[in-house]
Structure formats: structure tokens, C-alpha cells
Enzyme design. Structure first.
Site, short mmCIF file in Angstrom:
data_model
loop_
_atom_site.label_atom_id
_atom_site.label_comp_id
_atom_site.label_asym_id
_atom_site.label_seq_id
_atom_site.Cartn_x
_atom_site.Cartn_y
_atom_site.Cartn_z
N GLU A 49 0.87 -1.17 0.00
CA GLU A 49 0.00 0.00 0.00
C GLU A 49 0.90 1.22 0.00
O GLU A 49 1.71 1.40 0.92
CB GLU A 49 -0.89 0.04 1.24
CG GLU A 49 -2.18 -0.73 1.11
CD GLU A 49 -3.05 -0.56 2.35
OE1 GLU A 49 -2.91 0.45 3.06
OE2 GLU A 49 -3.85 -1.46 2.61
N ASP A 60 -6.38 9.63 8.94
CA ASP A 60 -5.07 9.23 9.42
C ASP A 60 -4.72 9.89 10.75
O ASP A 60 -5.03 11.06 11.00
CB ASP A 60 -3.99 9.58 8.39
CG ASP A 60 -4.15 8.77 7.12
OD1 ASP A 60 -4.20 7.53 7.24
OD2 ASP A 60 -4.25 9.36 6.03
N TYR A 175 -11.02 -4.14 3.05
CA TYR A 175 -10.12 -3.69 4.11
C TYR A 175 -10.98 -3.42 5.34
O TYR A 175 -11.75 -2.45 5.37
CB TYR A 175 -9.41 -2.42 3.64
CG TYR A 175 -8.31 -1.89 4.53
CD1 TYR A 175 -8.45 -1.78 5.91
CD2 TYR A 175 -7.10 -1.44 3.99
CE1 TYR A 175 -7.44 -1.29 6.72
CE2 TYR A 175 -6.08 -0.93 4.78
CZ TYR A 175 -6.27 -0.85 6.15
OH TYR A 175 -5.28 -0.34 6.94
#
Length: 263
Positions: A49, A60, A175
């Protein structure tokens, strides 16, 4: 069949779980990031990734936010990120690369141009965290038509009513975000993850890979043991932030990969 599909088929045949590693393109600088990325397959990484630096990375935590800022301060751009992928492909034609980031830089470049350039650079899949399924016509469907996987995130708050929509146009793998919150926060727990993975797998044939909150080989093993593999990002990026030499970073990655592969 994409490189991602081929990789999971190979791992299934070998009876192994997948290990996915995240690194930020251009962090701490373009050359060092490329050296790290080129070393990942040899460290046991099955899928790479590669983070696309962006100014407002809302999913994030501090570690990856700072990595993106370092990359941007060093002059990293979408074009240079694709150049990193092209340079990697000069010596590796088999390891999948998933580009992970946000829609703004892609939109600014133009979707058609981006997809053409990304495909030519050797990008195999996209994770664009701020494009929900309701916006699939923007990028997801064109990406699939261009032969790239579009990988969607499922989270602990993705309930049974929402899950079919999330899975609708997802390909490559799902994911699963193991915690509610940002990257690099709480530690993932296999006991919490297992029933959620089972719930997702009851609704799709796609592999389910678990990320967020995995920092040790033991955690990689336990999480991969209840899923189809594990993703580690912040813990790797933290070593880059600390200025660790590339061989030390890759040795740590290898320990994580060994953990996941033991599952």
C-alpha cells in the site's frame, strides 16, 4: 485477473495469509521511500500500500499525517508518486501496488488521465477513503473498467444495513478497519475482529484484510489468524519518522510478515 487477484490465489494455494505493508510515497524523501518500497517484497510483503501525500488526511492519525507532511514539504506530488511506482516496476512485475489516499489530487488531475497514468505506472488497486459508495460513478466504476481493483473500507460501524452498499462495487479485497478512529490509535484485538470478519465474509467471497492498530509480529499473527491477512502502516512509518536505517525498517517489516504468514 489483477495482480491482487493473482496474489490471493497464490496465497490460498500455499495455505498462507497475506501481509500488506503501508508506506508513504516520498517519506522521508523520494529516494529513500523508493529504496524502502523496493525492499518490501524481499521482506515478505505480499501487497504494497503506497500512500499518496495529501494536505488534509482525515482518516489518518498523527504518524501518517506527519509522513504526508514530510513528503509534501520535500516536493512530493501525484506525478512523483506515480514515478515511484514506475521505478518499482522496473525490477518487480508481480507484487501488487495499491495506491491509498484521498480524492482531491485525483480529481484535480482528472479521473480519465489519472487512471490512464496510474495503470501505465503499474498501480493495481485504489483505496480512496473519502469517496463513499454513493459516489461510485466518480472513480470506482471507471477504475474497475480500466482494470484496477477498487478496495473499500468496512468498519465496526458498518452495520448489516450498510454492508451490502459498501460491498457493491468492491473488488480485490475488503479492508476491515479494526477500530473506530484514526490510524495508529488503539491496538487491534483478534477477539473483537473475528466476529466482524465472519460477518463480512458471510456477505462476500472477497478476502478480508484487517488493518489499524497492529504493531507486533504477535498481533499480526493473531489478527491474520481470524482474517485473510493483516495490514501494518503506522508502526512502519514511525520508524521512518525516527530516521531508522532502511535495513532496520525492512527487518521489522520482515518480522511482521513472518507473524502474519505463521497464522
Amino acid at each position: 485477473m489483477t495482480r491482487i487477484d493473482d496474489t490471493f490465489a497464490r496465497l490460498r494455494a500455499e495455505g498462507k495469509k497475506a501481509f500488506v505493508a503501508y508506506v508513504m510515497a516520498g517519506d522521508p524523501d523520494e529516494a529513500t521511500a523508493l529504496e524502502i518500497i523496493k525492499g518490501l517484497p524481499g521482506a515478505g510483503v505480499d501487497i504494497i500500500e503506497m500512500g499518496l501525500p495529501f494536505t488534509d488526511p482525515m482518516a489518518d492519525g498523527p504518524t501518517i499525517q506527519l509522513a504526508g507532511q514530510r513528503a509534501l514539504d520535500g516536493g512530493m506530488t501525484l506525478e512523483k508518486t506515480l514515478a515511484t511506482a514506475r521505478a518499482f516496476r522496473e525490477t518487480d512485475q508481480t507484487t501488487p501496488i495499491v495506491l491509498m489516499g484521498y480524492y482531491n489530487p485525483i480529481y484535480s488531475r482528472g479521473v480519465d488521465r489519472f487512471l490512464e497514468d496510474a495503470k501505465a505506472a503499474g498501480i493495481d488497486g485504489l483505496i480512496v477513503v473519502d469517496l463513499p459508495p454513493e459516489e461510485d460513478s466518480e472513480l470506482c466504476i471507471p477504475a474497475q473498467a480500466a482494470g484496477m481493483n477498487f478496495i473499500r473500507l468496512a468498519t465496526p460501524t458498518t452495520d448489516d444495513a450498510r454492508l451490502p452498499k459498501v460491498l457493491q462495487n468492491t473488488s480485490g479485497f475488503v479492508y476491515y478497519v479494526s477500530i473506530t478512529g484514526i490510524t495508529g490509535a488503539a491496538e487491534a484485538q483478534a477477539t473483537d475482529v473475528a466476529p466482524e470478519v465472519a460477518r463480512i465474509k458471510s456477505a462476500t467471497d472477497l478476502p478480508v484484510i484487517v488493518g489499524f492498530g497492529i504493531k507486533t509480529p504477535e498481533a499480526a499473527q493473531s489478527i491474520a489468524g481470524v482474517a485473510d491477512g493483516a495490514v501494518v502502516g503506522s508502526a512502519i512509518v514511525k520508524l521512518v519518522e525516527e530516521g531508522k536505517p532502511v535495513p532496520e525498517i525492512l527487518a521489522y517489516v520482515a518480522s511482521l510478515a513472518d507473524g502474519a504468514h505463521r497464522a
